[in-house]
Design a protein around this motif. Structure first.
Motif, PDB file in Angstrom:
ATOM      1  N   GLN A 197       0.846  -1.188   0.000  1.00 35.69           N
ATOM      2  CA  GLN A 197       0.000   0.000   0.000  1.00 35.69           C
ATOM      3  C   GLN A 197       0.888   1.247   0.000  1.00 35.69           C
ATOM      4  O   GLN A 197       2.107   1.171   0.158  1.00 35.69           O
ATOM      5  N   GLU A 198       0.268   2.404  -0.172  1.00 34.77           N
ATOM      6  CA  GLU A 198       1.030   3.655  -0.183  1.00 34.77           C
ATOM      7  C   GLU A 198       1.778   3.869   1.135  1.00 34.77           C
ATOM      8  O   GLU A 198       2.876   4.436   1.157  1.00 34.77           O
ATOM      9  N   ASP A 199       1.170   3.418   2.251  1.00 33.37           N
ATOM     10  CA  ASP A 199       1.807   3.622   3.558  1.00 33.37           C
ATOM     11  C   ASP A 199       2.476   2.359   4.096  1.00 33.37           C
ATOM     12  O   ASP A 199       2.809   2.279   5.278  1.00 33.37           O
ATOM     13  N   SER A 200       2.696   1.351   3.229  1.00 32.58           N
ATOM     14  CA  SER A 200       3.391   0.137   3.674  1.00 32.58           C
ATOM     15  C   SER A 200       4.836   0.446   4.038  1.00 32.58           C
ATOM     16  O   SER A 200       5.472   1.327   3.440  1.00 32.58           O
ATOM     17  N   LEU A 201       5.363  -0.306   4.996  1.00 29.32           N
ATOM     18  CA  LEU A 201       6.775  -0.177   5.379  1.00 29.32           C
ATOM     19  C   LEU A 201       7.588  -1.063   4.436  1.00 29.32           C
ATOM     20  O   LEU A 201       8.015  -2.169   4.780  1.00 29.32           O
ATOM     21  N   GLU A 202       7.802  -0.553   3.240  1.00 28.93           N
ATOM     22  CA  GLU A 202       8.378  -1.371   2.170  1.00 28.93           C
ATOM     23  C   GLU A 202       9.789  -1.851   2.492  1.00 28.93           C
ATOM     24  O   GLU A 202      10.126  -3.015   2.242  1.00 28.93           O
ATOM     25  N   ASP A 203      10.635  -0.995   3.032  1.00 33.24           N
ATOM     26  CA  ASP A 203      12.015  -1.392   3.317  1.00 33.24           C
ATOM     27  C   ASP A 203      12.075  -2.520   4.340  1.00 33.24           C
ATOM     28  O   ASP A 203      12.857  -3.468   4.198  1.00 33.24           O
ATOM     29  N   LYS A 204      11.247  -2.435   5.376  1.00 35.47           N
ATOM     30  CA  LYS A 204      11.216  -3.481   6.399  1.00 35.47           C
ATOM     31  C   LYS A 204      10.710  -4.792   5.811  1.00 35.47           C
ATOM     32  O   LYS A 204      11.267  -5.872   6.077  1.00 35.47           O
ATOM     33  N   PHE A 205       9.676  -4.705   4.995  1.00 36.14           N
ATOM     34  CA  PHE A 205       9.124  -5.907   4.379  1.00 36.14           C
ATOM     35  C   PHE A 205      10.121  -6.518   3.393  1.00 36.14           C
ATOM     36  O   PHE A 205      10.302  -7.736   3.345  1.00 36.14           O
ATOM     37  N   ARG A 206      10.799  -5.699   2.624  1.00 38.67           N
ATOM     38  CA  ARG A 206      11.788  -6.188   1.676  1.00 38.67           C
ATOM     39  C   ARG A 206      12.918  -6.934   2.406  1.00 38.67           C
ATOM     40  O   ARG A 206      13.351  -8.002   1.981  1.00 38.67           O
ATOM     41  N   ALA A 207      13.394  -6.362   3.507  1.00 39.02           N
ATOM     42  CA  ALA A 207      14.467  -6.998   4.273  1.00 39.02           C
ATOM     43  C   ALA A 207      14.039  -8.368   4.793  1.00 39.02           C
ATOM     44  O   ALA A 207      14.816  -9.330   4.779  1.00 39.02           O
ATOM     45  N   PHE A 208      12.793  -8.468   5.258  1.00 36.29           N
ATOM     46  CA  PHE A 208      12.270  -9.745   5.739  1.00 36.29           C
ATOM     47  C   PHE A 208      12.220 -10.760   4.596  1.00 36.29           C
ATOM     48  O   PHE A 208      12.634 -11.918   4.754  1.00 36.29           O
ATOM     49  N   CYS A 209      11.723 -10.337   3.446  1.00 39.65           N
ATOM     50  CA  CYS A 209      11.630 -11.244   2.297  1.00 39.65           C
ATOM     51  C   CYS A 209      13.004 -11.694   1.833  1.00 39.65           C
ATOM     52  O   CYS A 209      13.213 -12.870   1.513  1.00 39.65           O
ATOM     53  N   GLU A 210      13.960 -10.782   1.785  1.00 39.52           N
ATOM     54  CA  GLU A 210      15.298 -11.138   1.326  1.00 39.52           C
ATOM     55  C   GLU A 210      15.964 -12.146   2.261  1.00 39.52           C
ATOM     56  O   GLU A 210      16.762 -12.968   1.824  1.00 39.52           O
ATOM     57  N   LYS A 211      15.632 -12.097   3.533  1.00 39.46           N
ATOM     58  CA  LYS A 211      16.206 -13.034   4.502  1.00 39.46           C
ATOM     59  C   LYS A 211      15.609 -14.430   4.368  1.00 39.46           C
ATOM     60  O   LYS A 211      16.330 -15.433   4.483  1.00 39.46           O
ATOM     61  N   HIS A 212      14.306 -14.497   4.106  1.00 38.87           N
ATOM     62  CA  HIS A 212      13.617 -15.784   4.199  1.00 38.87           C
ATOM     63  C   HIS A 212      13.112 -16.357   2.879  1.00 38.87           C
ATOM     64  O   HIS A 212      12.848 -17.563   2.797  1.00 38.87           O
ATOM     65  N   PHE A 213      12.944 -15.540   1.846  1.00 35.05           N
ATOM     66  CA  PHE A 213      12.256 -15.975   0.642  1.00 35.05           C
ATOM     67  C   PHE A 213      12.949 -15.474  -0.625  1.00 35.05           C
ATOM     68  O   PHE A 213      13.901 -14.701  -0.571  1.00 35.05           O
ATOM     69  N   LEU A 214      12.429 -15.921  -1.773  1.00 37.36           N
ATOM     70  CA  LEU A 214      12.648 -15.257  -3.053  1.00 37.36           C
ATOM     71  C   LEU A 214      11.413 -14.412  -3.330  1.00 37.36           C
ATOM     72  O   LEU A 214      10.306 -14.771  -2.903  1.00 37.36           O
ATOM     73  N   TYR A 215      11.565 -13.302  -4.022  1.00 39.28           N
ATOM     74  CA  TYR A 215      10.370 -12.537  -4.387  1.00 39.28           C
ATOM     75  C   TYR A 215      10.538 -11.928  -5.768  1.00 39.28           C
ATOM     76  O   TYR A 215      11.644 -11.646  -6.222  1.00 39.28           O
ATOM     77  N   PHE A 216       9.397 -11.764  -6.445  1.00 37.61           N
ATOM     78  CA  PHE A 216       9.352 -11.214  -7.789  1.00 37.61           C
ATOM     79  C   PHE A 216       8.395 -10.026  -7.779  1.00 37.61           C
ATOM     80  O   PHE A 216       7.237 -10.150  -7.374  1.00 37.61           O
ATOM     81  N   ASP A 217       8.885  -8.894  -8.219  1.00 35.83           N
ATOM     82  CA  ASP A 217       8.082  -7.681  -8.274  1.00 35.83           C
ATOM     83  C   ASP A 217       7.333  -7.664  -9.599  1.00 35.83           C
ATOM     84  O   ASP A 217       7.931  -7.538 -10.671  1.00 35.83           O
ATOM     85  N   HIS A 218       6.008  -7.810  -9.531  1.00 32.02           N
ATOM     86  CA  HIS A 218       5.183  -7.836 -10.742  1.00 32.02           C
ATOM     87  C   HIS A 218       4.762  -6.441 -11.196  1.00 32.02           C
ATOM     88  O   HIS A 218       4.009  -6.308 -12.165  1.00 32.02           O
ATOM     89  N   GLY A 219       5.249  -5.411 -10.517  1.00 29.62           N
ATOM     90  CA  GLY A 219       4.786  -4.059 -10.822  1.00 29.62           C
ATOM     91  C   GLY A 219       3.476  -3.776 -10.113  1.00 29.62           C
ATOM     92  O   GLY A 219       2.840  -4.668  -9.532  1.00 29.62           O
ATOM     93  N   ASN A 220       3.064  -2.524 -10.118  1.00 32.39           N
ATOM     94  CA  ASN A 220       1.818  -2.109  -9.442  1.00 32.39           C
ATOM     95  C   ASN A 220       1.824  -2.498  -7.966  1.00 32.39           C
ATOM     96  O   ASN A 220       0.777  -2.786  -7.389  1.00 32.39           O
ATOM     97  N   ARG A 221       3.039  -2.583  -7.386  1.00 30.42           N
ATOM     98  CA  ARG A 221       3.220  -2.859  -5.959  1.00 30.42           C
ATOM     99  C   ARG A 221       2.709  -4.251  -5.555  1.00 30.42           C
ATOM    100  O   ARG A 221       2.255  -4.471  -4.440  1.00 30.42           O
ATOM    101  N   ILE A 222       2.818  -5.196  -6.491  1.00 29.01           N
ATOM    102  CA  ILE A 222       2.427  -6.587  -6.232  1.00 29.01           C
ATOM    103  C   ILE A 222       3.678  -7.456  -6.259  1.00 29.01           C
ATOM    104  O   ILE A 222       4.418  -7.456  -7.249  1.00 29.01           O
TER     105      ILE A 222
END
Length: 266
Positions: free
Chosen positions: A157-182
């Motif tokens: 979302q516009e007010d999501s804590l993106e940096d914190k969420f990204r750090a969590f994902c990078e530690k535990h998962f793979l992730y793919f940015d599909h655009g449109n913040r998905i």
């Protein structure tokens, strides 16, 4: 008969057109001809099995690599399964709440969602009406300590804590940015590529006899791994340097033309 080949297909943008979804007649014909040649045909998708449309299920595939390699099926038999441990699943739901990120969590038979999340999005709401869905916020203590999921789709979302969420994902998962913040978030040890490798080893098929068809960056690992990689005409430009051939658009006989090019069909 010529040497048997094994073919792997993404779904959206590769087999299925944009809405209103359909499988082009030329693609259906190509799949039929390839089966008649004795080649093996597999879907290789980010979707879990329960989220694969009957439009695809009715095409007669030999099997499915689902959930970005987390489940592998052949002739209706489950050959491989990997899920995210319960402790990490519970922690993921907590982090999503803390970071104000909406999500749904994918299992082979349906989805989970978090009715206690401080944010929501229409994508999750619509999906709840289409597939089997459970609200994990309503789980009793026993179920909270047992539930798992294989991957998840996150909606920032516009007010999501993106940096914190990204750090969590990078530690535990793979992730793919599909655009449109998905973001599509998957297990580190599983991918569309590991699904191909598993089947090649299981079926004793050499890498050079494998073909992968895709159109977007979440197909990249599959396209990089396969012996031959085919980008659809409507593909994202980012994948083109990693593909051995680019065919025409999905709705301009892309699948059929690629199979002809590689002499997979007459």
């Amino acid at each position: 008969m010529k040497e048997q080949k094994i073919l792997f297909f993404d779904i959206d943008g590769t087999l299925l057109t944009a809405p209103p979804f359909s499988v082009p007649e030329s693609a259906q014909l190509a799949l039929k001809k390839a089966r008649e040649k004795g080649h093996l045909l597999f879907v290789n998708s980010g979707r879990t099995l329960g989220m694969i449309s009957p439009l695809i299920r009715n095409l007669g595939f030999d099997g499915y690599v689902c959930g970005c390699g987390s489940q592998i099926y052949m002739h209706d038999r489950l050959l491989y399964s990997s899920t995210i441990p319960n402790e990490l699943c519970r922690r993921t739901a907590e982090v999503l709440r803390e970071c104000k990120v909406a999500a749904f969590f994918e299992q082979p038979g349906g989805i989970l969602y978090d009715g206690g999340s401080p944010v929501s999005c229409m994508d999750v709401e619509h999906l709840k009406d289409e597939v089997k869905a459970e609200d994990l916020s309503l789980f009793d203590e026993e179920k909270k300590n047992k539930f798992t999921f294989d991957k998840f789709l996150a909606f920032l979302q516009e007010d999501s804590l993106e940096d914190k969420f990204r750090a969590f994902c990078e530690k535990h998962f793979l992730y793919f940015d599909h655009g449109n913040r998905i973001w599509e978030v998957t297990q580190k040890k599983c991918s569309k590529a590991t699904g191909i490798r598993f089947l090649l080893e299981k079926l004793n098929i050499p890498l050079e006899n494998s073909f992968a068809f895709g159109d977007s960056t979440n197909d990249l690992l599959m396209l990089q791994y396969a012996g031959h990689s085919i980008a659809m005409g409507n593909s994202m430009e980012e994948i083109l340097p990693y593909c051995s051939y680019q065919t025409t658009d999905i709705d301009k006989d892309g699948i059929y033309n690629a199979m002809k090019h590689f002499q997979l069909i007459d």
